[in-house]
Design a protein around this motif. Structure first.
Motif, short mmCIF file in Angstrom:
data_model
loop_
_atom_site.label_atom_id
_atom_site.label_comp_id
_atom_site.label_asym_id
_atom_site.label_seq_id
_atom_site.Cartn_x
_atom_site.Cartn_y
_atom_site.Cartn_z
N ILE A 53 36.57 -5.33 35.86
CA ILE A 53 36.74 -3.95 35.38
C ILE A 53 35.29 -3.51 34.99
CG2 ILE A 53 37.89 -2.40 33.95
CD1 ILE A 53 40.45 -4.05 34.31
N PHE A 54 34.90 -4.37 33.98
CA PHE A 54 33.67 -4.10 33.50
C PHE A 54 32.54 -3.88 34.44
CE2 PHE A 54 34.62 -6.61 29.03
CZ PHE A 54 35.19 -5.40 28.57
N ALA A 55 32.34 -4.65 35.54
CA ALA A 55 31.30 -4.50 36.62
C ALA A 55 31.64 -3.44 37.14
CB ALA A 55 31.37 -5.88 37.49
N ARG A 56 32.87 -3.18 37.70
CA ARG A 56 33.07 -1.75 38.35
C ARG A 56 32.66 -0.48 37.54
NH1 ARG A 56 39.17 -0.24 38.03
NH2 ARG A 56 38.39 0.33 35.71
N ASP A 57 32.88 -0.64 36.35
CA ASP A 57 32.47 0.46 35.55
C ASP A 57 31.18 0.50 34.94
OD1 ASP A 57 35.28 1.41 35.83
OD2 ASP A 57 36.14 0.82 34.00
N GLY A 58 30.30 -0.39 35.67
CA GLY A 58 29.01 -0.38 35.24
C GLY A 58 28.54 -0.86 33.88
N HIS A 59 29.47 -1.41 33.28
CA HIS A 59 29.30 -2.13 31.85
C HIS A 59 28.75 -1.07 30.98
CE1 HIS A 59 29.80 -6.19 33.33
NE2 HIS A 59 28.87 -5.75 34.20
N ILE A 60 29.64 0.25 31.01
CA ILE A 60 29.45 1.32 29.92
C ILE A 60 30.84 1.91 29.70
CG2 ILE A 60 27.15 1.87 30.74
CD1 ILE A 60 28.24 4.44 32.26
N CYS A 61 30.92 2.45 28.68
CA CYS A 61 32.09 3.33 28.43
C CYS A 61 32.18 4.29 29.19
CB CYS A 61 32.09 3.86 26.85
SG CYS A 61 33.38 4.89 26.37
N ARG A 62 33.38 4.59 29.89
CA ARG A 62 33.34 5.82 30.96
C ARG A 62 33.63 6.96 30.27
NH1 ARG A 62 30.90 4.19 35.18
NH2 ARG A 62 31.66 6.10 35.96
N SER A 63 34.01 7.15 29.02
CA SER A 63 34.34 8.35 28.44
C SER A 63 32.71 9.02 27.73
CB SER A 63 35.26 8.33 27.24
OG SER A 63 36.44 7.75 27.75
N CYS A 64 32.02 8.00 27.05
CA CYS A 64 30.90 8.79 26.56
C CYS A 64 29.47 8.12 27.07
CB CYS A 64 30.78 8.36 25.07
SG CYS A 64 30.65 6.80 24.47
N GLY A 65 29.74 6.91 27.92
CA GLY A 65 28.75 6.46 28.55
C GLY A 65 27.61 5.31 27.87
N ILE A 66 28.28 5.14 26.55
CA ILE A 66 27.49 4.10 25.86
C ILE A 66 27.44 2.63 26.19
CG2 ILE A 66 29.21 3.35 24.07
CD1 ILE A 66 27.19 3.80 21.74
N ALA A 67 26.43 1.78 26.02
CA ALA A 67 26.54 0.63 26.55
C ALA A 67 26.98 -0.52 25.34
CB ALA A 67 25.33 0.15 27.10
N PRO A 68 27.29 -1.71 25.73
CA PRO A 68 27.76 -2.56 24.63
C PRO A 68 26.29 -2.89 23.69
CG PRO A 68 27.70 -3.49 26.66
CD PRO A 68 27.51 -2.27 26.95
N GLY A 69 26.64 -2.91 22.33
CA GLY A 69 25.46 -3.13 21.52
C GLY A 69 24.61 -1.93 21.18
N GLN A 70 24.82 -1.00 22.05
CA GLN A 70 23.87 0.34 21.69
C GLN A 70 24.72 1.00 20.57
OE1 GLN A 70 23.87 2.84 25.03
NE2 GLN A 70 22.81 4.39 23.68
N LEU A 71 23.64 1.47 19.88
CA LEU A 71 24.10 2.12 18.26
C LEU A 71 24.87 3.59 18.82
CD1 LEU A 71 21.08 1.20 15.89
CD2 LEU A 71 23.27 -0.23 16.24
N PHE A 72 25.84 3.82 18.05
CA PHE A 72 26.32 5.26 18.02
C PHE A 72 25.13 6.02 17.34
CE2 PHE A 72 30.41 2.78 18.27
CZ PHE A 72 30.87 3.20 19.33
N ALA A 73 25.09 7.25 18.07
CA ALA A 73 24.42 8.38 17.68
C ALA A 73 24.53 8.47 15.93
CB ALA A 73 24.34 9.60 18.22
N GLY A 74 23.37 8.51 15.28
CA GLY A 74 23.33 8.76 13.86
C GLY A 74 24.01 7.85 12.88
N SER A 75 24.19 6.49 13.54
CA SER A 75 24.90 5.37 12.63
C SER A 75 24.07 4.20 13.00
CB SER A 75 26.36 5.45 12.98
OG SER A 75 26.48 4.68 14.26
#
Length: 228
Positions: A104-126
């Motif tokens: 599932i991770f590979a199929r979804d491109g290893h990103i959150c399908r709702s906001c597009g963030i990648a694992p380990g990436q910092l949330f904006a403003g935090s």
């Protein structure tokens, strides 16, 4: 039917864990891993048996879903099926295997399908880094049926998306109303599975996240032509 005791050794571990949550912890309350293991000192995999309750509609949040929890804390949010009752704990497991999770991770491109963030990436403003997991999402399909489908989401979007139904039928209906050029543009984004946003579009997104007082200052600057 009288509810049995969570200390009844004749019951299975998952049933006892459910009863412990209801009778000792209580809905909405926090508990720690240490408290759980202290209650079940002779059970080697009590954490796993507790997680199995999620397949029966029990909601038990960790700090991935509830940012107010510590690393060793969990919250008993909602009771699901009373698994201690006869016949209520016989449903086939819906647990996601490690292999299926990787698919599932590979199929979804290893990103959150709702906001597009990648694992380990910092949330904006935090300074908080995103963690990805698999969410079960209710979906209204084009044929009118409904189903639960699996999707990759970050810890923030999983919390915000609880109870939301994805409407594939509505999306397809909107697609049918697009003109030829708009369909081609959308088809390109779908084919690439990404869309590059312009600077103006990114600013619009940033503006929408501001509190009202700050939005007002931006509006005033734009209307006066003074952006400095």
């Amino acid at each position: 039917m009288e509810r049995p005791s969570w200390q009844d050794a004749k019951l299975g571990t998952m049933k006892r864990a459910a009863l412990w949550l209801v009778d000792v912890v209580g809905e909405g309350e926090k508990f720690t891993k240490a408290e759980l293991r202290e209650a079940f000192p002779d059970v080697a995999q009590i954490d796993r048996r507790m997680r199995d309750l999620r397949d029966f509609g029990w909601r038990i949040d960790t700090n991935r879903e509830d940012l107010g929890l510590g690393a060793h804390e969990q919250r008993f949010v909602l009771q699901g099926t009373p698994v201690w009752e006869p016949g209520k704990a016989t449903r086939a497991s819906t647990a996601i295997t490690a292999t299926r999770r990787r698919e599932i991770f590979a199929r979804d491109g290893h990103i959150c399908r709702s906001c597009g963030i990648a694992p380990g990436q910092l949330f904006a403003g935090s300074y908080e880094a995103a963690q990805l997991d698999i969410a079960r999402r209710e979906v209204s399909r084009a044929d009118g049926s409904s189903a639960v489908e699996l999707v990759t989401e970050c810890n923030r979007c999983r919390v915000g998306g609880r109870g939301i139904t994805a409407d594939a039928a509505a999306v397809l209906a909107e697609v049918r109303h697009l003109g030829v050029l708009e369909r081609r543009v959308l088809a390109g984004w779908v084919s690439d599975d990404r869309r590059e946003f312009s600077a103006v579009e990114r600013l619009w997104g940033d503006y929408r996240t501001l509190p009202e007082e700050s939005r007002a200052s931006v509006r005033e600057a734009l209307m006066s032509g003074d952006e400095d």
